[in-house]
Every structure is written in structure tokens, then in C-alpha cells.
Design a protein around this motif. Sequence first.
Motif, PDB file in Angstrom:
ATOM      1  N   PRO A  99      17.112 -44.675 -18.446  1.00  0.00           N
ATOM      2  CA  PRO A  99      15.958 -44.173 -19.183  1.00  0.00           C
ATOM      3  C   PRO A  99      14.673 -44.970 -18.958  1.00  0.00           C
ATOM      4  CG  PRO A  99      17.300 -45.519 -20.624  1.00  0.00           C
ATOM      5  CD  PRO A  99      18.007 -45.456 -19.291  1.00  0.00           C
ATOM      6  N   VAL A 100      14.709 -46.021 -18.150  1.00  0.00           N
ATOM      7  CA  VAL A 100      13.549 -46.889 -17.962  1.00  0.00           C
ATOM      8  C   VAL A 100      12.716 -46.384 -16.787  1.00  0.00           C
ATOM      9  CG1 VAL A 100      12.797 -49.249 -17.459  1.00  0.00           C
ATOM     10  CG2 VAL A 100      14.792 -48.856 -18.914  1.00  0.00           C
ATOM     11  N   ARG A 101      11.391 -46.408 -16.982  1.00  0.00           N
ATOM     12  CA  ARG A 101      10.467 -46.024 -15.933  1.00  0.00           C
ATOM     13  C   ARG A 101       9.551 -47.208 -15.675  1.00  0.00           C
ATOM     14  NH1 ARG A 101      11.348 -40.821 -14.855  1.00  0.00           N
ATOM     15  NH2 ARG A 101       9.403 -40.423 -13.776  1.00  0.00           N
ATOM     16  N   VAL A 102       9.122 -47.377 -14.416  1.00  0.00           N
ATOM     17  CA  VAL A 102       8.382 -48.581 -14.043  1.00  0.00           C
ATOM     18  C   VAL A 102       7.222 -48.247 -13.106  1.00  0.00           C
ATOM     19  CG1 VAL A 102       9.943 -49.114 -12.131  1.00  0.00           C
ATOM     20  CG2 VAL A 102       8.634 -50.946 -13.181  1.00  0.00           C
ATOM     21  N   SER A 103       6.151 -49.010 -13.272  1.00  0.00           N
ATOM     22  CA  SER A 103       5.032 -49.002 -12.345  1.00  0.00           C
ATOM     23  C   SER A 103       4.439 -50.403 -12.368  1.00  0.00           C
ATOM     24  CB  SER A 103       3.979 -47.968 -12.749  1.00  0.00           C
ATOM     25  OG  SER A 103       2.875 -48.033 -11.860  1.00  0.00           O
ATOM     26  N   GLY A 104       4.579 -51.119 -11.259  1.00  0.00           N
ATOM     27  CA  GLY A 104       4.080 -52.493 -11.201  1.00  0.00           C
ATOM     28  C   GLY A 104       4.767 -53.375 -12.233  1.00  0.00           C
ATOM     29  N   ASN A 105       3.980 -53.959 -13.118  1.00  0.00           N
ATOM     30  CA  ASN A 105       4.532 -54.858 -14.131  1.00  0.00           C
ATOM     31  C   ASN A 105       4.661 -54.205 -15.507  1.00  0.00           C
ATOM     32  OD1 ASN A 105       1.801 -54.726 -14.751  1.00  0.00           O
ATOM     33  ND2 ASN A 105       1.605 -56.903 -15.192  1.00  0.00           N
ATOM     34  N   ILE A 106       4.604 -52.884 -15.534  1.00  0.00           N
ATOM     35  CA  ILE A 106       4.747 -52.142 -16.787  1.00  0.00           C
ATOM     36  C   ILE A 106       6.048 -51.358 -16.744  1.00  0.00           C
ATOM     37  CG2 ILE A 106       3.757 -50.394 -18.308  1.00  0.00           C
ATOM     38  CD1 ILE A 106       1.022 -51.049 -17.005  1.00  0.00           C
ATOM     39  N   LEU A 107       6.884 -51.565 -17.755  1.00  0.00           N
ATOM     40  CA  LEU A 107       8.133 -50.818 -17.883  1.00  0.00           C
ATOM     41  C   LEU A 107       8.085 -49.998 -19.164  1.00  0.00           C
ATOM     42  CD1 LEU A 107       8.921 -53.603 -16.330  1.00  0.00           C
ATOM     43  CD2 LEU A 107      11.218 -52.759 -16.677  1.00  0.00           C
ATOM     44  N   LEU A 108       8.309 -48.710 -19.041  1.00  0.00           N
ATOM     45  CA  LEU A 108       8.450 -47.850 -20.215  1.00  0.00           C
ATOM     46  C   LEU A 108       9.933 -47.817 -20.543  1.00  0.00           C
ATOM     47  CD1 LEU A 108       6.069 -44.883 -19.305  1.00  0.00           C
ATOM     48  CD2 LEU A 108       5.518 -47.107 -20.315  1.00  0.00           C
ATOM     49  N   THR A 109      10.284 -48.320 -21.712  1.00  0.00           N
ATOM     50  CA  THR A 109      11.685 -48.461 -22.091  1.00  0.00           C
ATOM     51  C   THR A 109      11.982 -47.637 -23.331  1.00  0.00           C
ATOM     52  OG1 THR A 109      11.402 -50.328 -23.620  1.00  0.00           O
ATOM     53  CG2 THR A 109      11.604 -50.854 -21.262  1.00  0.00           C
ATOM     54  N   PRO A 110      13.266 -47.427 -23.604  1.00  0.00           N
ATOM     55  CA  PRO A 110      13.614 -46.821 -24.886  1.00  0.00           C
ATOM     56  C   PRO A 110      13.242 -47.784 -26.018  1.00  0.00           C
ATOM     57  CG  PRO A 110      15.529 -46.950 -23.432  1.00  0.00           C
ATOM     58  CD  PRO A 110      14.428 -47.712 -22.785  1.00  0.00           C
ATOM     59  N   TYR A 111      13.221 -47.254 -27.220  1.00  0.00           N
ATOM     60  CA  TYR A 111      13.017 -48.104 -28.395  1.00  0.00           C
ATOM     61  C   TYR A 111      14.197 -49.067 -28.486  1.00  0.00           C
ATOM     62  CZ  TYR A 111      11.589 -49.519 -33.014  1.00  0.00           C
ATOM     63  OH  TYR A 111      11.168 -50.254 -34.089  1.00  0.00           O
ATOM     64  N   PRO A 112      13.976 -50.330 -28.834  1.00  0.00           N
ATOM     65  CA  PRO A 112      15.071 -51.313 -28.840  1.00  0.00           C
ATOM     66  C   PRO A 112      16.021 -51.158 -30.023  1.00  0.00           C
ATOM     67  CG  PRO A 112      13.008 -52.372 -29.424  1.00  0.00           C
ATOM     68  CD  PRO A 112      12.682 -50.959 -29.073  1.00  0.00           C
ATOM     69  N   ASP A 113      16.854 -50.176 -29.901  1.00  0.00           N
ATOM     70  CA  ASP A 113      17.916 -49.893 -30.858  1.00  0.00           C
ATOM     71  C   ASP A 113      19.171 -49.687 -30.023  1.00  0.00           C
ATOM     72  OD1 ASP A 113      19.603 -47.607 -32.289  1.00  0.00           O
ATOM     73  OD2 ASP A 113      18.487 -48.691 -33.834  1.00  0.00           O
ATOM     74  N   TYR A 114      20.309 -50.112 -30.523  1.00  0.00           N
ATOM     75  CA  TYR A 114      21.537 -50.059 -29.724  1.00  0.00           C
ATOM     76  C   TYR A 114      21.880 -48.659 -29.222  1.00  0.00           C
ATOM     77  CZ  TYR A 114      22.362 -54.744 -31.568  1.00  0.00           C
ATOM     78  OH  TYR A 114      22.256 -56.054 -31.914  1.00  0.00           O
ATOM     79  N   ARG A 115      21.542 -47.621 -29.980  1.00  0.00           N
ATOM     80  CA  ARG A 115      21.857 -46.256 -29.542  1.00  0.00           C
ATOM     81  C   ARG A 115      21.005 -45.846 -28.349  1.00  0.00           C
ATOM     82  NH1 ARG A 115      21.479 -44.946 -35.583  1.00  0.00           N
ATOM     83  NH2 ARG A 115      19.408 -45.503 -34.970  1.00  0.00           N
ATOM     84  N   GLN A 116      19.762 -46.309 -28.318  1.00  0.00           N
ATOM     85  CA  GLN A 116      18.841 -45.918 -27.256  1.00  0.00           C
ATOM     86  C   GLN A 116      18.775 -46.933 -26.115  1.00  0.00           C
ATOM     87  OE1 GLN A 116      15.005 -44.395 -28.790  1.00  0.00           O
ATOM     88  NE2 GLN A 116      15.903 -44.707 -30.812  1.00  0.00           N
ATOM     89  N   PHE A 117      18.877 -48.213 -26.452  1.00  0.00           N
ATOM     90  CA  PHE A 117      18.724 -49.290 -25.484  1.00  0.00           C
ATOM     91  C   PHE A 117      20.093 -49.936 -25.302  1.00  0.00           C
ATOM     92  CE2 PHE A 117      14.792 -51.600 -23.964  1.00  0.00           C
ATOM     93  CZ  PHE A 117      15.431 -52.349 -22.998  1.00  0.00           C
ATOM     94  N   SER A 118      20.921 -49.296 -24.509  1.00  0.00           N
ATOM     95  CA  SER A 118      22.317 -49.713 -24.348  1.00  0.00           C
ATOM     96  C   SER A 118      22.425 -51.034 -23.585  1.00  0.00           C
ATOM     97  CB  SER A 118      23.084 -48.641 -23.569  1.00  0.00           C
ATOM     98  OG  SER A 118      22.606 -48.601 -22.225  1.00  0.00           O
ATOM     99  N   ASN A 119      23.607 -51.620 -23.595  1.00  0.00           N
ATOM    100  CA  ASN A 119      23.843 -52.845 -22.824  1.00  0.00           C
ATOM    101  C   ASN A 119      23.611 -52.608 -21.335  1.00  0.00           C
ATOM    102  OD1 ASN A 119      24.353 -54.633 -24.905  1.00  0.00           O
ATOM    103  ND2 ASN A 119      26.529 -54.149 -24.964  1.00  0.00           N
TER     104      ASN A 119
END
Length: 160
Positions: free
Chosen positions: A124-144
Motif C-alpha cells: 500500500p506504500v507509494r513513493v516519490s523521492g524522499n516522500i512516502l505515502l503510507t497507510p495510517y499507522p494502525d496494525y490493521r492498515q500498517f502491517s508488519n
Amino acid sequence: MTPNQTDDWTRLGSPTARLALYLPNRPQVLAADAALNTPDVPCLIRHNGNHWRKIFSILAKLCAPAEQRWQDYRDLELLHRHEMICFADCLLQDAQWHLVAGKASWQRLGLDPLDYEPLDDAGPVRVSGNILLTPYPDYRQFSNRTVEQVRAHLQVKGER
């Protein structure tokens, strides 16, 4: 002293941090602690509950040195030197890495995920240069698995 949320601060953590995590909402902070450069993460967890414990835990998993337990890093070092959590309406100039967490943060900062490349085919992570668009930091969305992908990307690009 009772917790209160102040509106006059835009970041939590080191002002010289290399990594900025952007979130839409601030935790409740004791008024005396709002301006601290080295926040007391265990105290913040006690005052803000499980939701913020998850946020701090995911950030610690992303940033802890390989030789250190992430739990110890979270409780003793997180937000002291290398990381900050930012609530501003713009990207901070000084951060080396920008992790913009969740759709609300993407929208607040005017970032369109379609302008970013996927970090990998299935994640689910998207990146451009030094910017990463990540899920919200919750275990359901931001898995191990997502933690490991982001952590590996930061390490390959020189974060640690």
C-alpha cells in the motif's frame, strides 16, 4: 495536571529529525510538555491510550537500530533525535524523509497518490523521492510486512 491539547504546536520530537511522520491529529499533551524536544513516549501512551501506543510502536519498528529491541527504542529514544511527528499543513524543509500517513494527511498536504510510484507490486506504500505515502499507522492498515518494506527502503536509501 490534566492533559490538554494545545493548538500552537506543529511537531512532536526533535526539530532536527531526519524522519518526519505526518499525522492528521495531535495527541493530548500535558501543557508543560507541549514544547519539549524530547517527549516522554511512555507518558504520552498513558495519557492517550492504545491508539497512540500503536502509532509509537509502528514508528519504533520503522526506526529502531537492528541491534536494539523496538520496544526499548520506543520507550527510551523515539522522538529524541532522529524522528518527529508533524501536524503541520506543509512538508518540513529540514527532514530527510517524509512519511505521510493516511488519506487525511495526503489530502491535507495536497499530495495525490497517483503522482507516486508503488513501493512494490502488492503493498500500500507509494513513493516519490524522499516522500512516502503510507497507510495510517494502525496494525490493521500498517502491517508488519509493510513495516519491513518501508524499513528496508529507508535503509537502502541511507536512513540508518
